[in-house]
Scaffold this active site. Structure first.
Site, PDB file in Angstrom:
ATOM      1  N   THR A  12      -3.586   4.659   2.044  1.00 35.99           N
ATOM      2  CA  THR A  12      -3.451   3.923   3.184  1.00 35.99           C
ATOM      3  C   THR A  12      -2.097   3.482   3.267  1.00 35.99           C
ATOM      4  OG1 THR A  12      -4.589   1.786   4.100  1.00 35.99           O
ATOM      5  CG2 THR A  12      -3.790   1.985   1.705  1.00 35.99           C
ATOM      6  N   GLU A  13      -1.824   3.417   4.847  1.00 45.29           N
ATOM      7  CA  GLU A  13      -0.302   3.410   4.887  1.00 45.29           C
ATOM      8  C   GLU A  13       0.189   2.123   4.776  1.00 45.29           C
ATOM      9  OE1 GLU A  13      -2.938   4.415   7.392  1.00 45.29           O
ATOM     10  OE2 GLU A  13      -2.274   3.425   9.420  1.00 45.29           O
ATOM     11  N   ASN A  14      -0.386   0.914   4.424  1.00 47.44           N
ATOM     12  CA  ASN A  14       0.108  -0.137   4.183  1.00 47.44           C
ATOM     13  C   ASN A  14       0.454  -0.155   2.657  1.00 47.44           C
ATOM     14  OD1 ASN A  14      -2.849  -0.147   4.297  1.00 47.44           O
ATOM     15  ND2 ASN A  14      -2.549  -2.207   3.210  1.00 47.44           N
TER      16      ASN A  14
END
Lengths: 210, 245
Positions: free
Chosen positions: A47-49
């Site tokens: 997940t890009e966060n």
């Protein structure tokens, strides 16, 4: 029966993801794919966060506001997970380290252009998030979408009329009616669902398919 | 002796000037330095350019700063969210400028500023309207656009623990933009749950070395962690769950 439902399509996509893959599932329908990854296989969700090894939503009462996905929903971290900052996270995308990302779409063109971030409607507040980075970075960019809009227009098009997210970036499109590969000669039908025929797809999309 | 800790949040935001560019950490609510933002509102600086991934959630934190009319310009990747009504209203009323930057370019432009990079070529956004007017180059057969660093006068970020030298560790995905923003501002201000003794953070695990940090202030610790362990009992906004009897 004419095709696959959402959950069935998610299951079908999950089946095509090999063990050992690093995978990013876009916001919306693509997140459903996570529910269908075979339990015995080690497939690592990004997940890009800032998390590799993302797990399912927590039990109620165990929501951790510091542990969320790109859609800002609560998630869990599996054993073996890793946290990292945003520049590293997008380096994983841009640098070609992710094997697969699955994105939603407004339109995909026969040369693999993707439009999924803006309809260009006047007055709409623009918001791109990580869509362009994902589209330009993963080794395989797959799109999960209905073949047609609610109004019956084909989402597979000769050229996108909506603002582009990425140019020539999509390699495969999973729709409720068929799976398409993007080839130098345009869309090639890889698999038909239900009683869908090639001729019907050509009529619905107004494209020459192979 | 180096001591970057300050006594309270008002001291942490002293000297922030009107017209400043301020980076604010966080991804949605995770890692958003709400106490520092509240102090900034109290401090009064206005005509600000804010660099942050989102443009506020609900009515607290960045949303409250926007509502107070202190922000002239927002630089972010994703302003539009289900709870971004404050920003939405300002934007529709023409009362705020908006620059949309793809999220990875935003992070890398901030990182570049901190790392002394003059500019870089990114493949993200090539051929889209967000790259319109930008210099393009083909390198090894791939198209790239030129992106410039984003630097700031001040960075406000949230970490988990820090020491008096400014060494920081974060918690889970609340880390997000903190480390890159800390490196890219003239003055980096950090709120932490706890200021710990120098030497008690494992040097192998320090995420942001203190060289990037100027001020550290302890705020009310997050209520879902006790003695370093997750205890839950909150909703996604960190509010206590209603007790059902």
């Amino acid at each position: 029966m004419t095709g696959l439902g959402r959950a069935e399509l998610a299951q079908r996509i999950a089946r095509d993801i090999p063990e050992g893959s690093y995978v990013n599932l876009g916001i919306g329908a693509p997140t459903l794919v996570a529910n269908h990854l075979p339990a015995g296989l080690e497939i690592i969700l990004h997940t890009e966060n800032g998390l590799l090894g993302m797990g399912p939503a927590p039990e109620p009462g165990l929501v951790d506001p510091d542990l969320i996905n790109a859609g800002k929903q609560p998630v869990t971290a599996l054993p073996g997970a890793a946290y990292f900052h945003h520049a590293d996270s997008f380096g994983m995308m841009r640098g070609g380290h992710l094997d697969v990302c699955v994105l939603g779409a407004f339109q995909v063109s026969s040369s693999g252009d993707l439009a999924n971030w803006s309809t260009g409607a006047p007055g709409a507040i623009p918001a791109v998030g990580g869509a362009m980075d994902l589209a330009s970075g993963a080794k395989n960019v797959w799109v999960m979408t209905d073949l047609l809009t609610r109004d019956g227009a084909s989402k597979l098009v000769a050229e996108c009329s909506y603002p582009l997210t990425g140019v020539g970036c999509v390699s495969r499109v999973y729709t409720d009616r068929a799976i398409f590969d993007v080839t130098p000669d345009g869309f090639r039908v890889r698999e038909l669902f239900g009683d869908t025929t090639l001729g019907e797809l050509e009529r619905l999309t107004a494209l020459d398919l192979t | 002796m180096i001591d970057k800790t300050v006594a309270g949040v008002p001291d942490a935001v002293v000297g922030i000037r009107d017209g400043s560019t301020i980076m604010i950490g966080g991804f949605g609510r995770a890692g958003q330095p709400v106490e520092l933002i509240d102090a900034l509102i109290e401090q009064g600086a206005t005509d600000l350019t804010i660099v942050s991934n989102n443009a506020g959630n609900g009515d607290r934190g960045l949303a409250a700063l926007l509502a107070a009319g202190r922000v002239r310009r927002m630089v972010c990747s994703f302003p539009r969210q289900h709870d971004s009504w404050v920003f939405d209203g300002l934007y529709r009323a023409g009362r705020i400028e908006l620059e949309i930057v793809p999220q990875g370019n935003l992070a890398e432009r901030i990182r570049a500023a901190g790392a002394g990079i003059g500019a870089f070529f990114s493949p993200t956004g090539v051929g889209t309207e967000l790259a319109a007017g930008k210099e393009e180059r083909v390198i090894d057969g791939r198209r790239y656009v030129l992106e410039y660093p984003i630097r700031a006068d001040v960075a406000l970020i949230s970490a988990y623990r820090g020491d008096r030298w400014g060494n920081l560790v974060y918690r889970e995905t609340a880390r997000n933009f903190g480390p890159v923003m800390a490196s890219a501002a003239v003055t980096t201000v950090v709120q932490v749950d706890e200021v710990v003794e120098l030497g008690s953070l494992d040097p192998e695990c320090v995420v942001t070395p203190g060289i990037f940090v100027d001020r550290v202030v302890a705020v009310t610790p997050r209520r879902w962690v006790r003695d370093g362990a997750f205890v839950g009992g909150v909703d996604i906004d960190g509010e206590p769950l209603a007790v059902t009897s």
